[in-house]
Design an enzyme around this catalytic site. Sequence first.
Site, PDB file in Angstrom:
ATOM      1  N   GLY A 139      -3.223   2.028  -1.407  1.00 51.01           N
ATOM      2  CA  GLY A 139      -2.687   3.198  -2.098  1.00 51.01           C
ATOM      3  C   GLY A 139      -1.184   3.205  -1.997  1.00 51.01           C
TER       4      GLY A 139
ATOM      5  CD  GLN B 285       3.769   5.409   0.576  1.00 54.45           C
ATOM      6  OE1 GLN B 285       2.824   5.497  -0.207  1.00 54.45           O
ATOM      7  NE2 GLN B 285       3.658   4.823   1.750  1.00 54.45           N
TER       8      GLN B 285
ATOM      9  CB  CYS C 292       1.327   4.968   6.542  1.00 55.23           C
ATOM     10  SG  CYS C 292       2.477   5.670   5.339  1.00 55.23           S
ATOM     11  CG  LEU C 293       1.539   0.314   2.293  1.00 51.14           C
ATOM     12  CD1 LEU C 293       1.544   0.092   0.789  1.00 51.14           C
ATOM     13  CD2 LEU C 293       1.202  -0.989   3.022  1.00 51.14           C
TER      14      LEU C 293
ATOM     15  CG  HIS D 251      -2.581   8.417   3.552  1.00 48.35           C
ATOM     16  ND1 HIS D 251      -2.549   8.000   4.867  1.00 48.35           N
ATOM     17  CD2 HIS D 251      -1.475   7.868   2.966  1.00 48.35           C
ATOM     18  CE1 HIS D 251      -1.470   7.250   5.066  1.00 48.35           C
ATOM     19  NE2 HIS D 251      -0.810   7.147   3.919  1.00 48.35           N
ATOM     20  CD  GLU D 252      -1.519   7.036  -0.927  1.00 45.97           C
ATOM     21  OE1 GLU D 252      -0.308   7.291  -1.052  1.00 45.97           O
ATOM     22  OE2 GLU D 252      -1.939   6.095  -0.215  1.00 45.97           O
TER      23      GLU D 252
ATOM     24  CG  HIS E 255       2.687   9.487   1.243  1.00 44.96           C
ATOM     25  ND1 HIS E 255       3.670   9.280   2.169  1.00 44.96           N
ATOM     26  CD2 HIS E 255       1.747   8.529   1.491  1.00 44.96           C
ATOM     27  CE1 HIS E 255       3.349   8.258   2.958  1.00 44.96           C
ATOM     28  NE2 HIS E 255       2.179   7.782   2.561  1.00 44.96           N
TER      29      HIS E 255
HETATM   30  O1  K1U Z   1      -0.025   5.359   1.356  1.00 46.42           O
HETATM   31  C1  K1U Z   1       0.083   4.316   1.995  1.00 46.42           C
HETATM   32  O2  K1U Z   1       0.964   4.211   2.835  1.00 46.42           O
HETATM   33  C2  K1U Z   1      -0.886   3.198   1.762  1.00 46.42           C
HETATM   34  C3  K1U Z   1      -1.997   3.148   2.791  1.00 46.42           C
HETATM   35  C4  K1U Z   1      -3.185   3.938   2.271  1.00 46.42           C
HETATM   36  C5  K1U Z   1      -4.234   4.319   3.256  1.00 46.42           C
HETATM   37  C6  K1U Z   1      -4.861   3.391   4.063  1.00 46.42           C
HETATM   38  C7  K1U Z   1      -5.858   3.771   4.950  1.00 46.42           C
HETATM   39  C8  K1U Z   1      -6.246   5.082   5.006  1.00 46.42           C
HETATM   40  C9  K1U Z   1      -5.607   6.010   4.218  1.00 46.42           C
HETATM   41  C10 K1U Z   1      -4.622   5.630   3.321  1.00 46.42           C
HETATM   42  C11 K1U Z   1      -2.368   1.675   2.979  1.00 46.42           C
HETATM   43  O3  K1U Z   1      -2.768   1.015   2.081  1.00 46.42           O
HETATM   44  S1  K1U Z   1      -2.173   1.015   4.579  1.00 46.42           S
HETATM   45  C12 K1U Z   1      -2.783  -0.673   4.393  1.00 46.42           C
HETATM   46  C13 K1U Z   1      -4.258  -0.771   4.333  1.00 46.42           C
HETATM   47  O4  K1U Z   1      -4.958   0.161   4.647  1.00 46.42           O
HETATM   48  C14 K1U Z   1      -4.898  -2.020   3.877  1.00 46.42           C
HETATM   49  C15 K1U Z   1      -4.160  -3.126   3.554  1.00 46.42           C
HETATM   50  C16 K1U Z   1      -4.792  -4.299   3.123  1.00 46.42           C
HETATM   51  C17 K1U Z   1      -6.154  -4.354   3.035  1.00 46.42           C
HETATM   52  C18 K1U Z   1      -6.907  -3.260   3.366  1.00 46.42           C
HETATM   53  C19 K1U Z   1      -6.285  -2.092   3.783  1.00 46.42           C
HETATM   54 ZN    ZN Z   2       1.139   6.342   3.587  1.00 45.49          ZN
END
Ligand code: K1U
Ligand code: ZN
Length: 171
Positions: A46, A51, A94-95, A136-137, A140
């Site tokens: 996501g 971001q 979270c990225l 989560h989004e 943000h």
């Molecule tokens: O919003 C963001 O920072 C993105 C975040 C979204 C998220 C992940 C997990 C739970 C709630 C929201 C991410 O994508 S973190 C990376 C991640 O979860 C992932 C990366 C590669 C493969 C699978 C998962």
């Molecule tokens: Zn995030």
Amino acid sequence: MSLRDILVIPDKRLRLVSKPVAKVDASVRKLAEDMFETMYDAPGIGLAAIQIGEPLRLVTMDLAKKDDEKAPQAFINPEITWSSEEMKVHEEGCLSIPEYYEEVERPAKVRVKYLDLDGKLHEVEADGILATCLQHEIDHLNGVLFIDHLSKLKRDRVIKKYTKIAKQAAD
Ligand code: K1U
Ligand code: ZN
């Protein structure tokens, strides 16, 4: 399409409340394209526009499993219209807080209304990872980070660590 830099804490822009998208036009579709490219490259499941430094209420997501076909989804002006009383714990990342994962408790199910990239109105009832990711989004978009759902001790520890990293990078 352009690959964009992802903001990392303690960047203050991550605390902005994003503005609604007034019109779903070509500029919004271009921003969504950049967000998909940036999200897939990260990689993430996501991404909220803030971001990448754009304070607009736009979210991209792809919850397809590793070997399945891509399933890109965009949510414009998403709004939670109902949350379940039942709660669920899910591990989140979270990225904007790279390589930090922690369990967060949120409503297990939510109903969300949103516009798609054609400006068409939808309402979805979500559970599982879709419910977690949407909450989560949408956080943000309101300047809220998943660490805000943790204890003050854990949150302060994370902020301290990433502030130190940012200072070292600036030196
Ligand atoms: O919003 C963001 O920072 C993105 C975040 C979204 C998220 C992940 C997990 C739970 C709630 C929201 C991410 O994508 S973190 C990376 C991640 O979860 C992932 C990366 C590669 C493969 C699978 C998962
Ligand atoms: Zn995030």
